[in-house]
Design a protein around this motif. Structure first.
Motif, PDB file in Angstrom:
ATOM      1  N   LEU A  32       0.836  -1.204   0.000  1.00  0.00           N
ATOM      2  CA  LEU A  32       0.000   0.000   0.000  1.00  0.00           C
ATOM      3  C   LEU A  32       0.868   1.251   0.000  1.00  0.00           C
ATOM      4  N   TYR A  33       1.904   1.262   0.835  1.00  0.00           N
ATOM      5  CA  TYR A  33       2.787   2.431   0.875  1.00  0.00           C
ATOM      6  C   TYR A  33       3.507   2.634  -0.457  1.00  0.00           C
ATOM      7  N   ASN A  34       3.908   1.550  -1.110  1.00  0.00           N
ATOM      8  CA  ASN A  34       4.541   1.685  -2.428  1.00  0.00           C
ATOM      9  C   ASN A  34       3.615   2.395  -3.400  1.00  0.00           C
ATOM     10  N   ILE A  35       2.348   2.009  -3.397  1.00  0.00           N
ATOM     11  CA  ILE A  35       1.356   2.626  -4.292  1.00  0.00           C
ATOM     12  C   ILE A  35       1.169   4.099  -3.959  1.00  0.00           C
ATOM     13  N   LEU A  36       0.938   4.375  -2.683  1.00  0.00           N
ATOM     14  CA  LEU A  36       0.673   5.759  -2.277  1.00  0.00           C
ATOM     15  C   LEU A  36       1.869   6.659  -2.529  1.00  0.00           C
ATOM     16  N   GLU A  37       3.067   6.134  -2.372  1.00  0.00           N
ATOM     17  CA  GLU A  37       4.267   6.926  -2.648  1.00  0.00           C
ATOM     18  C   GLU A  37       4.353   7.262  -4.133  1.00  0.00           C
ATOM     19  N   ARG A  38       4.010   6.319  -4.987  1.00  0.00           N
ATOM     20  CA  ARG A  38       4.021   6.584  -6.435  1.00  0.00           C
ATOM     21  C   ARG A  38       2.981   7.638  -6.809  1.00  0.00           C
ATOM     22  N   VAL A  39       1.801   7.546  -6.211  1.00  0.00           N
ATOM     23  CA  VAL A  39       0.763   8.546  -6.473  1.00  0.00           C
ATOM     24  C   VAL A  39       1.230   9.926  -6.012  1.00  0.00           C
ATOM     25  N   LYS A  40       1.809   9.968  -4.821  1.00  0.00           N
ATOM     26  CA  LYS A  40       2.268  11.249  -4.255  1.00  0.00           C
ATOM     27  C   LYS A  40       3.369  11.870  -5.109  1.00  0.00           C
ATOM     28  N   GLN A  41       4.274  11.032  -5.613  1.00  0.00           N
ATOM     29  CA  GLN A  41       5.377  11.546  -6.423  1.00  0.00           C
ATOM     30  C   GLN A  41       4.897  12.065  -7.773  1.00  0.00           C
ATOM     31  N   LYS A  42       3.938  11.362  -8.391  1.00  0.00           N
ATOM     32  CA  LYS A  42       3.499  11.768  -9.728  1.00  0.00           C
ATOM     33  C   LYS A  42       2.445  12.870  -9.681  1.00  0.00           C
ATOM     34  N   TYR A  43       1.610  12.851  -8.629  1.00  0.00           N
ATOM     35  CA  TYR A  43       0.535  13.845  -8.533  1.00  0.00           C
ATOM     36  C   TYR A  43       0.595  14.547  -7.175  1.00  0.00           C
ATOM     37  N   PRO A  44       1.669  15.281  -6.921  1.00  0.00           N
ATOM     38  CA  PRO A  44       1.863  15.867  -5.580  1.00  0.00           C
ATOM     39  C   PRO A  44       0.827  16.926  -5.209  1.00  0.00           C
ATOM     40  N   ASP A  45       0.185  17.506  -6.217  1.00  0.00           N
ATOM     41  CA  ASP A  45      -0.754  18.595  -5.933  1.00  0.00           C
ATOM     42  C   ASP A  45      -2.212  18.154  -5.940  1.00  0.00           C
ATOM     43  N   VAL A  46      -2.455  16.847  -6.072  1.00  0.00           N
ATOM     44  CA  VAL A  46      -3.829  16.340  -6.038  1.00  0.00           C
ATOM     45  C   VAL A  46      -4.139  15.876  -4.614  1.00  0.00           C
ATOM     46  N   PRO A  47      -5.017  16.576  -3.895  1.00  0.00           N
ATOM     47  CA  PRO A  47      -5.360  16.144  -2.535  1.00  0.00           C
ATOM     48  C   PRO A  47      -6.239  14.906  -2.558  1.00  0.00           C
TER      49      PRO A  47
END
Length: 381
Positions: free
Chosen positions: A341-356
């Motif tokens: 789960l953390y791997n997924i969320l980290e990828r989302v955060k890195q690619k879309y840092p400004d999407v809350p």
């Protein structure tokens, strides 16, 4: 030089000496979460824990409050306020010995989780986060929140969007016209965003109830013939943002995803399946499943760049506990699932840092400070 097996792997051990100890725990269930209960501790052990896996703190929240020598008060007294930064099974063990000394063990719950550590591998325990107040639980709470906003919660010191969600108004029963009408109401209310909740996806198995469609992330053409793009345009015309509900870690057995990739689902191969809210949990220990879940967000953002927000839900604990991917390492599942789960969320955060994103789990079934490093808020019920 050889593999070692970890049977316990606590994050912290605190020793405390006092005359009396009063523990406040936070427990509950859907729509009646985080009920505070205080009790004096006596000789022996008191354990707060969970074994639910994904929706880990559905019944028991991952934090506690300990008052020394007297029951907790708002503005006076010594208070220890603690939590564990882990989005999975946890435990807090409070043990008073024969000399009235207290020790507190905190960490990942080792239940069914013996872990084989190979030479050169690192096993990192989650952080135990705590504060100590000499001025009661009010100051402890304020200090904790101040720290979390500054250092842990995603964009913790930035303003939040206000929103209007269609769920309470329509449930699964909506179409484009209804949703646009609710957008008009959002404008009248003066909120920042309209959020489309559950029910917008699935075609072979349209998501008209919680019994089918979960896992099939194509837009239901019967409800939304002009696609999500039309809704983002209608929101933009009205000067508001558009947000979307997803539950990417889950699957209904009645879905194309389940039919095509049963090996991606946590399920016992030799037992009748048990469903919580008519659904099952995808096996996030599997890198292919991690790619699929990340792809849900990634594909939606590529196809509909007007999406400004996600409500990320997680309605089921882990049931049918067996990973087709892990094979002979089943005792690693509860840990590797969270790491996935953390791997997924980290990828989302890195690619879309400004999407809350909102962290939802049938309400507040997830509210730990590690998960909140990827989300701007969570939804208590």
């Amino acid at each position: 030089k050889k593999a070692v097996t970890l049977y316990r792997y606590d994050s912290s051990l605190l020793h405390i000496t006092g005359e009396k100890y009063y523990l406040t725990e936070f427990s509950g269930d859907w729509a009646r979460e985080v009920n505070m209960t205080e009790q004096p501790l006596a000789f022996g052990k008191k354990i707060l824990d969970t074994k639910l896996g994904s929706r880990a703190n559905m019944f028991c929240s991952p934090f506690f409050l300990l008052s020394l020598d007297k029951a907790a008060e708002e503005n006076s007294g010594e208070i220890l306020f603690g939590t564990i930064a882990w989005t999975g099974n946890f435990h807090f063990t409070f043990e008073i010995d024969q000399q009235n000394r207290l020790r507190i063990l905190s960490g990942i719950n080792p239940y069914a989780s013996e872990y084989s550590l190979l030479p050169g591998e690192i096993f990192r325990t989650p952080e135990f986060i705590f504060t100590y107040s000499m001025e009661g639980k009010g100051k402890a709470s304020r200090d904790f929140h101040r720290w979390a906003r500054k250092y842990q919660l995603k964009d913790g010191e930035k303003p939040r969007l206000t929103l209007l969600n269609n769920w309470e108004a329509t449930g699964f029963n909506f179409n484009e016209e209804k949703l646009v009408t609710i957008m008009d109401e959002a404008v009248k209310l003066g909120v920042d965003m309209f959020l489309l909740d559950d029910g917008w996806f699935g075609n072979k198995y349209p998501r008209n109830s919680d019994r089918q469609g979960l896992g099939d992330w194509g837009v239901t053409t019967a409800k939304l013939p002009n696609d999500i793009e039309k809704l983002t345009q209608e929101a933009s015309k009205r000067g508001i943002k558009f947000g979307l509900w997803i539950e990417p870690e889950m699957v209904n057995p009645r879905s194309e995803l389940y039919e095509q990739h049963k090996d991606w689902v946590i399920r016992l191969p030799n037992r009748k399946e048990y469903y919580f809210r008519n659904q099952m949990v995808l096996d996030l220990s599997n890198p292919k499943v991690q790619n699929f879940v990340f792809g849900i967000v990634d594909n939606l953002m590529k196809k509909y760049p007007g999406i400004a927000y996600f409500k990320w839900d997680c309605n089921s604990p882990i049931t049918n506990i067996y990973s087709p991917y892990l094979k002979d390492k089943q005792s690693h599942l509860y840990i590797e699932h969270v790491r996935g789960l953390y791997n997924i969320l980290e990828r989302v955060k890195q690619k879309y840092p400004d999407v809350p994103m909102m962290l939802c789990s049938g309400g507040g079934g997830r509210s730990d400070y590690k998960a909140l490093s990827y989300f701007t808020e969570f939804w208590p019920r």
